[in-house]
Design an enzyme around this catalytic site. Structure first.
Site, PDB file in Angstrom:
ATOM      1  N   HIS A  33      47.699  37.648  47.175  1.00  0.00           N
ATOM      2  CA  HIS A  33      46.402  37.018  47.486  1.00  0.00           C
ATOM      3  C   HIS A  33      46.556  36.206  48.773  1.00  0.00           C
ATOM      4  CE1 HIS A  33      42.396  35.472  46.452  1.00  0.00           C
ATOM      5  NE2 HIS A  33      42.821  34.310  46.911  1.00  0.00           N
ATOM      6  N   MET A  37      41.033  30.865  55.956  1.00  0.00           N
ATOM      7  CA  MET A  37      40.030  29.776  56.038  1.00  0.00           C
ATOM      8  C   MET A  37      39.756  29.440  57.497  1.00  0.00           C
ATOM      9  SD  MET A  37      41.722  27.212  53.273  1.00  0.00           S
ATOM     10  CE  MET A  37      42.281  27.773  51.673  1.00  0.00           C
ATOM     11  N   HIS A  66      41.163  37.149  50.901  1.00  0.00           N
ATOM     12  CA  HIS A  66      40.024  36.303  50.514  1.00  0.00           C
ATOM     13  C   HIS A  66      39.535  35.568  51.756  1.00  0.00           C
ATOM     14  CE1 HIS A  66      38.708  32.572  47.924  1.00  0.00           C
ATOM     15  NE2 HIS A  66      37.690  33.163  48.499  1.00  0.00           N
ATOM     16  N   MET A  68      37.420  33.054  53.496  1.00  0.00           N
ATOM     17  CA  MET A  68      36.578  31.851  53.380  1.00  0.00           C
ATOM     18  C   MET A  68      36.123  31.510  54.786  1.00  0.00           C
ATOM     19  SD  MET A  68      38.931  29.937  50.578  1.00  0.00           S
ATOM     20  CE  MET A  68      40.260  31.086  50.842  1.00  0.00           C
ATOM     21  N   MET A 137      35.280  31.598  41.765  1.00  0.00           N
ATOM     22  CA  MET A 137      36.060  30.431  42.190  1.00  0.00           C
ATOM     23  C   MET A 137      36.050  29.403  41.057  1.00  0.00           C
ATOM     24  SD  MET A 137      37.230  31.237  45.105  1.00  0.00           S
ATOM     25  CE  MET A 137      38.124  29.686  45.275  1.00  0.00           C
ATOM     26  N   ASP A 175      40.048  32.527  40.678  1.00  0.00           N
ATOM     27  CA  ASP A 175      40.823  31.919  41.767  1.00  0.00           C
ATOM     28  C   ASP A 175      40.682  30.396  41.756  1.00  0.00           C
ATOM     29  OD1 ASP A 175      42.243  31.437  44.053  1.00  0.00           O
ATOM     30  OD2 ASP A 175      40.794  32.358  45.426  1.00  0.00           O
TER      31      ASP A 175
HETATM   32  C1  DX5 Z   1      41.440  28.052  47.256  1.00  0.00           C
HETATM   33  C2  DX5 Z   1      42.092  29.392  47.412  1.00  0.00           C
HETATM   34  C3  DX5 Z   1      43.013  29.749  46.318  1.00  0.00           C
HETATM   35  C4  DX5 Z   1      44.223  28.850  46.201  1.00  0.00           C
HETATM   36  C5  DX5 Z   1      44.651  28.851  44.773  1.00  0.00           C
HETATM   37  O1  DX5 Z   1      40.495  27.897  48.240  1.00  0.00           O
HETATM   38  O2  DX5 Z   1      41.109  30.407  47.465  1.00  0.00           O
HETATM   39  O3  DX5 Z   1      43.425  31.113  46.388  1.00  0.00           O
HETATM   40  O4  DX5 Z   1      45.287  29.273  47.003  1.00  0.00           O
HETATM   41  O5  DX5 Z   1      45.648  27.923  44.628  1.00  0.00           O
HETATM   42  P1  DX5 Z   1      45.954  27.199  43.242  1.00  0.00           P
HETATM   43  O6  DX5 Z   1      46.391  28.266  42.285  1.00  0.00           O
HETATM   44  O7  DX5 Z   1      47.027  26.241  43.601  1.00  0.00           O
HETATM   45  O8  DX5 Z   1      44.683  26.536  42.778  1.00  0.00           O
HETATM   46 ZN    ZN Z   2      41.748  32.539  47.277  1.00  0.00          ZN
END
Ligand code: DX5
Ligand code: ZN
Length: 216
Positions: A33, A37, A66, A68, A137, A175
Site C-alpha cells: 500500500h 499525499m 492510494h 490523496m 478510510m 485503511d
Molecule cells: C493515512 C494513510 C494510511 C496510513 C495507515 O492517510 O492512507 O494508509 O498509512 O497507517 P496506520 O495503519 O498507521 O493507520
Molecule cells: Zn492509504
C-alpha cells in the site's frame, strides 16, 4: 477468499526502504500500500514518482497506490507506467468520478475509490458496479498512526449489502488504525483487504504481525 493484507509503506523506514520492501516480499503480505499525499487534499506531503519507481524496482507484489491528491486524472497514465496495479482516488477529490474510474481501467489497472470518514457509502450507489476496490478510510487521511474510527464497522456492513444487492465483485479495503483489535470485526463486517502501517512496522517482528493479520 482469504483476507488480503496490504502493509502501508508510509510506516516503513525510508532510510532502509530496500530492506523493508525485501522483508515484505518474504512475508504473507498480498499488496504494497503506497500513500501519495500532495499537501493540498490532505495536510501532509509524503513522496512521489521517484520513490514509487524505487519501490517498484524491488517489490514482488502488486502496488496498491492510494492517491490523496487533487486532480488525480492528470497523473493516472504516469502511475500506470510506473507499474501500479491498483490506483485509488478519493471520492471527495473527483468532480467526474465515473470518467476518472474509466480512465484508470483503460490503463489496465484496478480502479479504487476511497471515502473519507464523513462520506456515506451510498454516495457510490450509482457507480459501485464499475469500481474494483472501495477503500473505506477508518482515520482522516494524511497521517499514519491515528486511532481507528469505530463508525467504520457500520459503513463496511452497509457497503457489503450494496455490493451483494448489485451482485458485483468490488473489494472492500479498510485503511487506518487497523490492528489485531479490530481486524476480526472488520472481516466479519465484510472487509476483504486490510491496510496496516504502524501496527506492522511498529512491531519488532513485522513478518509475524502480517501472519497474525492474515490468519484472523
Ligand atoms: C493515512 C494513510 C494510511 C496510513 C495507515 O492517510 O492512507 O494508509 O498509512 O497507517 P496506520 O495503519 O498507521 O493507520
Ligand atoms: Zn492509504
Amino acid at each position: 477468499m482469504s483476507t488480503l493484507i496490504a502493509p502501508s509503506i508510509l510506516a516503513a523506514d525510508f532510510a532502509n526502504l530496500q530492506r523493508d520492501i525485501e522483508m515484505l516480499n518474504t512475508s504473507e503480505a498480498d499488496w504494497f500500500h503506497i500513500d501519495i499525499m500532495d499537501g493540498v487534499f490532505v495536510p501532509n506531503i509524503s513522496f512521489g514518482m521517484p520513490v514509487l519507481k524505487a519501490i517498484k524496482k524491488y517489490a514482488t507484489k502488486p502496488l496498491d497506490v492510494h492517491l490523496m491528491i487533487i486532480n488525480p486524472d492528470q497523473y493516472i497514465e504516469t502511475f500506470a507506467e510506473l507499474g501500479s496495479e491498483v490506483v485509488t482516488v478519493h471520492y471527495e477529490a473527483c468532480d467526474h468520478l465515473h470518467r476518472t474510474v474509466q480512465k484508470i481501467k483503460s490503463c489496465d489497472m484496478k480502479a479504487g475509490v476511497a471515502l473519507n470518514p464523513h462520506t456515506p457509502v451510498n454516495a457510490l450507489e450509482s457507480i459501485i458496479q464499475n469500481i474494483d476496490v472501495v477503500c473505506i478510510m477508518s482515520v482522516n487521511p494524511g497521517f499514519g498512526g491515528q486511532s481507528f474510527i469505530e463508525e467504520t464497522y457500520s459503513k463496511v456492513k452497509a457497503l457489503k449489502v450494496m455490493i451483494e444487492k448489485k451482485d458485483c465483485s468490488t473489494l472492500i479495503e479498510i485503511d487506518g488504525g487497523v490492528t489485531n483489535k479490530n481486524a476480526k470485526q472488520l472481516i466479519d463486517a465484510g472487509a476483504d483487504v486490510l491496510v496496516a502501517g504502524s501496527y506492522v512496522f511498529g512491531n519488532e517482528n513485522p513478518i509475524k504481525i502480517i501472519t497474525v493479520l492474515k490468519n484472523i
